[in-house]
Design a protein around this motif. Structure first.
Motif, PDB file in Angstrom:
ATOM      1  N   LEU A 182     -12.720 -14.703  14.591  1.00  0.00           N
ATOM      2  CA  LEU A 182     -11.580 -15.612  14.655  1.00  0.00           C
ATOM      3  C   LEU A 182     -11.971 -17.013  14.205  1.00  0.00           C
ATOM      4  O   LEU A 182     -11.216 -17.702  13.499  1.00  0.00           O
ATOM      5  CB  LEU A 182     -11.026 -15.645  16.082  1.00  0.00           C
ATOM      6  N   SER A 183     -13.183 -17.458  14.588  1.00  0.00           N
ATOM      7  CA  SER A 183     -13.637 -18.786  14.173  1.00  0.00           C
ATOM      8  C   SER A 183     -13.784 -18.870  12.666  1.00  0.00           C
ATOM      9  O   SER A 183     -13.394 -19.861  12.042  1.00  0.00           O
ATOM     10  CB  SER A 183     -14.962 -19.106  14.866  1.00  0.00           C
ATOM     11  N   GLN A 188     -10.234 -18.891  11.058  1.00  0.00           N
ATOM     12  CA  GLN A 188      -9.535 -20.166  11.250  1.00  0.00           C
ATOM     13  C   GLN A 188     -10.100 -21.264  10.373  1.00  0.00           C
ATOM     14  O   GLN A 188      -9.387 -22.214  10.023  1.00  0.00           O
ATOM     15  CB  GLN A 188      -9.593 -20.570  12.723  1.00  0.00           C
ATOM     16  N   ARG A 189     -11.380 -21.159  10.016  1.00  0.00           N
ATOM     17  CA  ARG A 189     -11.971 -22.133   9.092  1.00  0.00           C
ATOM     18  C   ARG A 189     -11.648 -21.826   7.635  1.00  0.00           C
ATOM     19  O   ARG A 189     -11.962 -22.597   6.748  1.00  0.00           O
ATOM     20  CB  ARG A 189     -13.484 -22.195   9.271  1.00  0.00           C
ATOM     21  N   ARG A 220       0.641 -21.245   3.966  1.00  0.00           N
ATOM     22  CA  ARG A 220      -0.116 -21.377   5.213  1.00  0.00           C
ATOM     23  C   ARG A 220      -0.293 -19.988   5.823  1.00  0.00           C
ATOM     24  O   ARG A 220       0.666 -19.214   5.891  1.00  0.00           O
ATOM     25  CB  ARG A 220       0.623 -22.286   6.207  1.00  0.00           C
ATOM     26  N   SER A 253      -2.311 -18.315   9.289  1.00  0.00           N
ATOM     27  CA  SER A 253      -3.069 -18.606  10.501  1.00  0.00           C
ATOM     28  C   SER A 253      -3.392 -17.306  11.238  1.00  0.00           C
ATOM     29  O   SER A 253      -2.637 -16.325  11.183  1.00  0.00           O
ATOM     30  CB  SER A 253      -2.271 -19.540  11.423  1.00  0.00           C
ATOM     31  N   PHE A 254      -4.540 -17.289  11.923  1.00  0.00           N
ATOM     32  CA  PHE A 254      -5.028 -16.136  12.682  1.00  0.00           C
ATOM     33  C   PHE A 254      -5.227 -16.568  14.131  1.00  0.00           C
ATOM     34  O   PHE A 254      -5.743 -17.657  14.404  1.00  0.00           O
ATOM     35  CB  PHE A 254      -6.354 -15.631  12.114  1.00  0.00           C
ATOM     36  N   SER A 255      -4.826 -15.687  15.043  1.00  0.00           N
ATOM     37  CA  SER A 255      -5.023 -15.971  16.465  1.00  0.00           C
ATOM     38  C   SER A 255      -4.963 -14.660  17.245  1.00  0.00           C
ATOM     39  O   SER A 255      -4.644 -13.598  16.679  1.00  0.00           O
ATOM     40  CB  SER A 255      -3.944 -16.937  16.982  1.00  0.00           C
TER      41      SER A 255
END
Length: 579
Positions: A507-508, A511-512, A542, A544-546
């Motif tokens: 995930l890190s 997100q980067r 855009r 995004s991942f979460s």
């Protein structure tokens, strides 16, 4: 502005100094001439005052020491009075010759109503009667009785002429003299005041007593103080210099034409004024010529360069009349920009070609595990002779690969992408019966909007690959909606599952915005989608991942809305964040 300011800083002080020098030199000359005429007026006024003083002394001595005057004053009988009157007439007739300025001596005895008058030269009868009547009225009115005890010559205007009258009272007799002001001006006629100048007597109230025509013709003001000189006049300026009399309430005034004082200096002044005027006129003309020949061509060149810097490569310098040097510069600049634009178009077309090739290559990537697994499912269905499922599976695979091989399109309709995703779900549902469910929600008004192909299906495939097991069923939800982001309408696609979600490390990295592709080729699907979106939208997308709550992976994609199909690029895609 700097150039114009520099020219002004150099020019304006020089013009100012030139004008100041002209004004200063004129003032110095006037001061010197004024001092000279002031000394002359003091000298001549002193002579006039001495003349009046002599007459004053004669009258006073006569009143005090002359026996005939005493007899005229004190005689009681008519005979004695007439005799003394004859004696005084003879005396005054003899003595008046010593005083050339005096027009007449007179004796007046109001009680006896007798007036004795001795004239140097007989004038007009009207003049003599007017003067005698004025003297009688002045004495008889007795408004200011003390005035006849002062040694002051009084100025009187009688029949448009001015006279200086001196009266001394002794007992009941008044002894005096009167002088025509024009007669005192005779010595001044020999002084050269210029063709239009002259000297005159004036009252202390500023009224001209002599040379009245000169004052009226030039409208010279005489009511200023006589301490300093001043300039006055209507059509021409006169230097006015005066000196007050010590014996009477009048002034001696000299009017000197300014052109006589300055002589050749006015011509020099005119030259200086013409030079200053020429400089003031030529300065803006020179600046205008400088602006037209140098500044405007430079401005057009700089303006074109600014437009090019902002991305307008089609900007050119318009053709306009100017110097040969700027024509060469402008033509060279326009030719250079045409070559640069042509080169940029070639490079851009080459980049587009490479992007199209890369998009086609990315779209044609087939997961070998999916292909092998699909064949394995068909094999097992054939073994059990489930022909209906074999037909359904075959149809789904045919539609799947037909969609995959549409490599000439960069965008497809949203309904086609969702149908492809459903088709993929049906294939996986046969592979994992009872372990996978999927629901899709999309507004009807968005289904004809264009989106990049294989975006939604790739993330569904990623969930199947990493989250689906036979131990616990997985649910996948796809929600499509429209939002407004920074004034731009956008589609938002949210893909969420109920699996274990992303690890903290993965995930890190996501997100980067870094790549997750490993040496074994894992996570190539996510990298594929990210790469294609960057190629199609640059920065106007855009993603995004979460991780969801309580668990599961959540992917949110925001794309600008596109109403037309585009092949080979994204030129008509609106930009988010102004990019």
């Amino acid at each position: 502005m700097k150039l114009m300011l520099g020219v002004s800083i150099l020019t304006v002080p020089l013009i100012t100094i030139l004008i100041y020098y002209s004004v200063y030199s004129t003032k110095v000359v006037r001061n010197q001439v004024a001092d000279s005429y002031k000394n002359m007026m003091i000298l001549y006024m002193s002579q006039v005052d001495n003349t009046l003083e002599d007459i004053d002394k004669y009258i006073n001595n006569t009143v005090v020491a002359d026996s005939d005057f005493v007899s005229y004053q004190l005689s009681n009988s008519e005979y004695d009075f007439n005799f003394s009157k004859i004696m005084m007439f003879n005396k005054l007739s003899n003595d008046i010759g010593m005083y050339k300025s005096v027009n007449s001596f007179f004796l007046y005895a109001p009680k006896k109503n007798d007036m004795l008058q001795v004239n140097r030269v007989r004038g007009s009868l009207e003049e003599e009667e007017a003067i005698i009547n004025t003297i009688r009225q002045t004495i008889d009115s007795n408004i200011e009785p003390n005035r006849f005890y002062t040694k002051t010559w009084d100025v009187q205007k009688i029949n448009d002429s001015y006279y200086m009258i001196y009266v001394l009272k002794s007992g009941d007799v008044y002894f005096g003299a009167w002088i025509n002001a024009d007669k005192l001006m005779i010595p001044f006629k020999t002084i050269d005041f210029g063709a239009n100048g002259g000297a005159l007597f004036a009252t202390q109230n500023g009224l001209p007593m002599t040379n009245i025509d000169l004052i009226n013709r030039n409208q010279v003001q005489l009511n200023a103080g006589m301490e300093n000189y001043y300039l006055s006049g209507n059509h021409r300026d006169f230097l006015v210099v005066g000196e007050p009399s010590a014996k009477g309430n009048f002034n001696l005034v000299a009017l000197v034409p300014d052109e006589r004082i300055l002589e050749k200096l006015p011509y020099l002044q005119k030259i200086v004024e013409l030079i200053a005027l020429a400089c003031l006129i030529s300065l803006p003309l020179g600046l205008y010529f400088l602006r037209r020949t140098i500044m405007l061509p430079l401005y057009r060149l700089i303006s074109a360069m600014k437009r090019i810097r902002s991305g307008q490569l089609e900007a050119r310098i318009d053709t306009f009349p100017t110097s040969d040097e700027f024509i060469i510069v402008n033509e060279t600049f326009n030719n250079m920009m045409s070559q640069i634009q042509e080169l940029r178009i070639n490079v851009y077309e080459e980049q587009l070609s490479k992007q199209n090739e890369e998009l086609q290559r990315l779209q044609l990537q087939i997961n070998p595990h999916f292909f092998m697994n699909s064949l394995n499912v068909l094999y097992n269905l054939a073994k059990v002779k489930n022909f209906e499922l074999i037909k359904g599976m075959s149809l789904s695979l045919m539609q799947y690969f037909r969609y995959m091989f549409r490599s000439n399109l960069s965008f497809v309709k949203l309904k086609e992408e969702l149908e492809h995703t459903r088709n993929y779900y049906r294939i996986q549902e046969l592979r994992f019966p009872g372990s996978l469910t999927c629901e899709i929600h999309a507004p009807e008004f968005l289904i004809d909007t264009y989106v990049p192909p294989l975006v939604i299906q790739t993330f569904v495939e990623n969930t199947v690959k990493h989250a689906v097991t036979l131990d616990e069923p997985i649910h996948i939800s796809i929600n499509v909606d429209v939002i407004e982001l920074e004034g731009i309408p956008c589609i938002t696609i949210v893909i969420q599952d109920t699996g274990k979600g992303y690890s903290e490390e993965v995930l890190s990295i996501l997100q980067r915005g870094e790549s997750l592709v490993t040496e074994q080729g894992e996570h190539v699907g996510i990298w594929n989608v990210q790469r294609r979106l960057r190629l199609l939208y640059t920065r106007s997308v855009r993603i995004s991942f979460s991780n969801g709550s309580p668990r599961g992976a959540v992917i949110e994609i925001t794309l600008p809305i596109h109403s037309k199909i585009v092949t080979g690029g994204a030129d008509n895609v609106p930009s988010i964040n102004g990019r």
